[in-house]
Write a protein that holds these residues in place. Sequence first.
Motif, short mmCIF file in Angstrom:
data_model
loop_
_atom_site.label_atom_id
_atom_site.label_comp_id
_atom_site.label_asym_id
_atom_site.label_seq_id
_atom_site.Cartn_x
_atom_site.Cartn_y
_atom_site.Cartn_z
N TYR A 1 3.46 12.03 -5.90
CA TYR A 1 4.37 11.19 -5.14
C TYR A 1 3.60 10.01 -4.56
O TYR A 1 2.36 10.02 -4.52
CB TYR A 1 5.03 11.99 -4.00
CG TYR A 1 4.06 12.50 -2.97
CD1 TYR A 1 3.65 11.72 -1.90
CD2 TYR A 1 3.52 13.78 -3.08
CE1 TYR A 1 2.74 12.19 -0.97
CE2 TYR A 1 2.61 14.26 -2.15
CZ TYR A 1 2.24 13.46 -1.10
OH TYR A 1 1.32 13.93 -0.18
N LEU A 2 4.34 9.01 -4.13
CA LEU A 2 3.75 7.90 -3.39
C LEU A 2 4.53 7.73 -2.09
O LEU A 2 5.74 7.50 -2.10
CB LEU A 2 3.80 6.61 -4.21
CG LEU A 2 2.87 6.51 -5.43
CD1 LEU A 2 3.15 5.24 -6.22
CD2 LEU A 2 1.41 6.55 -4.99
N LEU A 3 3.81 7.87 -0.98
CA LEU A 3 4.41 7.70 0.35
C LEU A 3 4.30 6.23 0.74
O LEU A 3 3.20 5.70 0.86
CB LEU A 3 3.68 8.59 1.35
CG LEU A 3 3.98 8.42 2.84
CD1 LEU A 3 5.44 8.73 3.14
CD2 LEU A 3 3.06 9.31 3.67
N PHE A 4 5.45 5.57 0.89
CA PHE A 4 5.43 4.12 1.10
C PHE A 4 5.56 3.70 2.55
O PHE A 4 4.95 2.75 2.99
CB PHE A 4 6.54 3.46 0.26
CG PHE A 4 6.18 3.34 -1.19
CD1 PHE A 4 5.34 2.33 -1.63
CD2 PHE A 4 6.69 4.24 -2.11
CE1 PHE A 4 5.01 2.21 -2.97
CE2 PHE A 4 6.36 4.12 -3.46
CZ PHE A 4 5.52 3.11 -3.89
N ILE B 1 9.51 8.05 0.24
CA ILE B 1 8.59 8.55 -0.77
C ILE B 1 9.16 8.26 -2.15
O ILE B 1 10.30 8.64 -2.44
CB ILE B 1 8.36 10.06 -0.59
CG1 ILE B 1 7.68 10.33 0.76
CG2 ILE B 1 7.53 10.63 -1.74
CD1 ILE B 1 7.66 11.78 1.16
N GLY B 2 8.41 7.56 -2.98
CA GLY B 2 8.85 7.23 -4.32
C GLY B 2 8.01 7.90 -5.38
O GLY B 2 7.00 8.55 -5.07
N ARG B 3 8.45 7.74 -6.64
CA ARG B 3 7.69 8.29 -7.78
C ARG B 3 7.37 9.77 -7.59
O ARG B 3 6.28 10.23 -7.95
CB ARG B 3 6.39 7.51 -7.98
CG ARG B 3 6.62 6.02 -8.14
CD ARG B 3 6.52 5.59 -9.58
NE ARG B 3 6.92 4.19 -9.72
CZ ARG B 3 7.90 3.80 -10.52
NH1 ARG B 3 8.60 4.68 -11.23
NH2 ARG B 3 8.21 2.52 -10.63
N ALA B 4 8.30 10.49 -6.98
CA ALA B 4 8.06 11.90 -6.64
C ALA B 4 8.53 12.79 -7.79
O ALA B 4 9.72 12.86 -8.09
CB ALA B 4 8.80 12.26 -5.36
N GLN B 5 7.58 13.45 -8.42
CA GLN B 5 7.89 14.36 -9.52
C GLN B 5 6.77 15.37 -9.64
O GLN B 5 5.59 15.00 -9.56
CB GLN B 5 8.07 13.58 -10.83
CG GLN B 5 8.96 14.27 -11.83
CD GLN B 5 9.58 13.30 -12.83
OE1 GLN B 5 9.18 12.13 -12.90
NE2 GLN B 5 10.55 13.76 -13.60
N GLY B 6 7.14 16.64 -9.79
CA GLY B 6 6.12 17.68 -9.87
C GLY B 6 5.28 17.68 -8.62
O GLY B 6 5.80 17.83 -7.51
N PRO C 1 0.83 -1.21 0.00
CA PRO C 1 0.00 0.00 0.00
C PRO C 1 0.87 1.25 0.00
O PRO C 1 1.90 1.30 0.65
CB PRO C 1 -0.78 -0.11 1.31
CG PRO C 1 0.11 -0.91 2.21
CD PRO C 1 0.89 -1.85 1.32
N ALA C 2 0.46 2.26 -0.77
CA ALA C 2 1.13 3.56 -0.74
C ALA C 2 0.06 4.64 -0.62
O ALA C 2 -1.11 4.40 -0.91
CB ALA C 2 1.96 3.76 -2.01
N ILE C 3 0.47 5.82 -0.16
CA ILE C 3 -0.47 6.94 -0.03
C ILE C 3 -0.06 8.01 -1.04
O ILE C 3 1.10 8.43 -1.07
CB ILE C 3 -0.42 7.53 1.39
CG1 ILE C 3 -0.76 6.45 2.42
CG2 ILE C 3 -1.38 8.72 1.51
CD1 ILE C 3 -0.48 6.85 3.85
N ASN C 4 -0.98 8.40 -1.91
CA ASN C 4 -0.62 9.39 -2.93
C ASN C 4 -0.85 10.82 -2.44
O ASN C 4 -1.24 11.03 -1.29
CB ASN C 4 -1.36 9.11 -4.24
CG ASN C 4 -2.85 9.39 -4.12
OD1 ASN C 4 -3.31 9.97 -3.12
ND2 ASN C 4 -3.61 8.98 -5.11
#
Lengths: 279, 279
Positions: free
Chosen positions: B268-271, B260-265, A25-28
């Motif tokens: 993001y996704l907080l894992f 936090i991954g996929r962070a752009q602009g 699970p991730a939080i956007n």
Amino acid sequence: MSLSPAPPRRPLLTRGSRPLTTTVPAINELGEIVPTQIAGELPLTLYVDKREIVTLMTLGAAPEALAIGWLRNQRLVSSLDDIESVQVDWNVGAVAVKTRKGLVNAEARLGSRTVTTGCGQGTVFGGLMDEIDAIHLPAQRRLSQTTLYALLDAVRLHESIYKLAGAVHGCALGAANSDEGCEILFFNEDVGRHNAVDAIAGQMWLDGLDGGDKVFYTTGRLTSEMVIKTAQMGIPFLVSRSGLTQMGWEIARKIGLTMIGRAQGKHYLLFTGEERFIR
Amino acid sequence: MSLSPAPPRRPLLTRGSRPLTTTVPAINELGEIVPTQIAGELPLTLYVDKREIVTLMTLGAAPEALAIGWLRNQRLVSSLDDIESVQVDWNVGAVAVKTRKGLVNAEARLGSRTVTTGCGQGTVFGGLMDEIDAIHLPAQRRLSQTTLYALLDAVRLHESIYKLAGAVHGCALGAANSDEGCEILFFNEDVGRHNAVDAIAGQMWLDGLDGGDKVFYTTGRLTSEMVIKTAQMGIPFLVSRSGLTQMGWEIARKIGLTMIGRAQGKHYLLFTGEERFIR
């Protein structure tokens, strides 16, 4: 290095492929919980004749081919015939390789290390750089732009884990001996691009394939180590979606490798070995 | 691990930064010759007290900080005070480190290797994995979404070599202790993302910075080694533009890192470690 076209004696192999992704699970940014697939990453410790050699972090897609290809690309084993068995046991995170006559020059090679820009496998034991002069790639082979475009198309369809989870590199071995189309013989993804290339090197041995009429594709960057490993497999064509480094470029020129970077869709940049490329 | 806020005794340092890109000719799909900038990649062999330890392939932007940070992240040196001098000589591709009392537990650590999914530095000598239980990250620190967005903005402006030549990874150390804005204290690019993180670890030592109120950004993937190195620097916040691997995720959860991954602009996704994040 050229391999016999006839498949050599195959070692005894397990079939240790693992599930490649898992969902967490991730939080956007909206505060929503988003189930997200991520790539597997498992430690796999390589033992050769009961001696611990190295621990590789891997996706686990092709651990037997990875172990064989790693030993091949480190020049610790000179022929598949020297490998009696490859046994993967994920319960203990180990791959046990049994050889017929031990490792080649093990003490010297395992003694010194170069930490390269490789992913996943950023280590070359022994003075690999010193050995590139011995590499001779077939001069008469040709790669056409048609075949290149076909390869890029085919690769796009193969990238499964990357599309699902990202955080992996993909490698493909294509047949470069046709004017149109490009059959992908193997496609391998791993958390490190050097695991992916080594697994393909292992599979080439297992299937007795010569590199001379092949094209090697990687999603990763064309660094010195990637260029050297491609040349060691006897493959004259190296293609990447990414860029290259100065040393990758210098070594590719020195050994006469045909190297194409920034290759995606209908775009590419041909950096070295243009004499082998037909537009 | 917490560092003294007062800058410790600085070792004697050279200033060995190199030109970072070079231009080579390439041929594009139209048959045009395109001058193309590529990233430098140079072998830098690390000697400690005249003993050869490892060869790193590097862009060469911050070789002294890289050598110090590499020794720090490999836990071969426990404090900057133990380093008397760091001398880079590109003529021989060497960095010579002189210590005051030798390396910590050198034989044990240099004896075993783990080849990880790291780029550039895909090797952890010694059982780093066994030591993560000893890591304690500050629980009370907070990172706000505002600060995260400011960090992503600031990073975009910094990426020089990547924009010019690609084939590099960037890392940034940001100050996470403000509600708005995010000052980037260091930004480092290298051909391998682990060189980039190690150079920042070295610079933190040189400037006597504590990691507790910092946020670490990397363009690279959040693999096990990246998570462990961030935690070793005492930094509770790890942000990446890329994805993560299963082991990176598991270790981040185990040690309570906010990842936090996929962070752009603005995405993001907080894992992991959501308790430290303020939306």
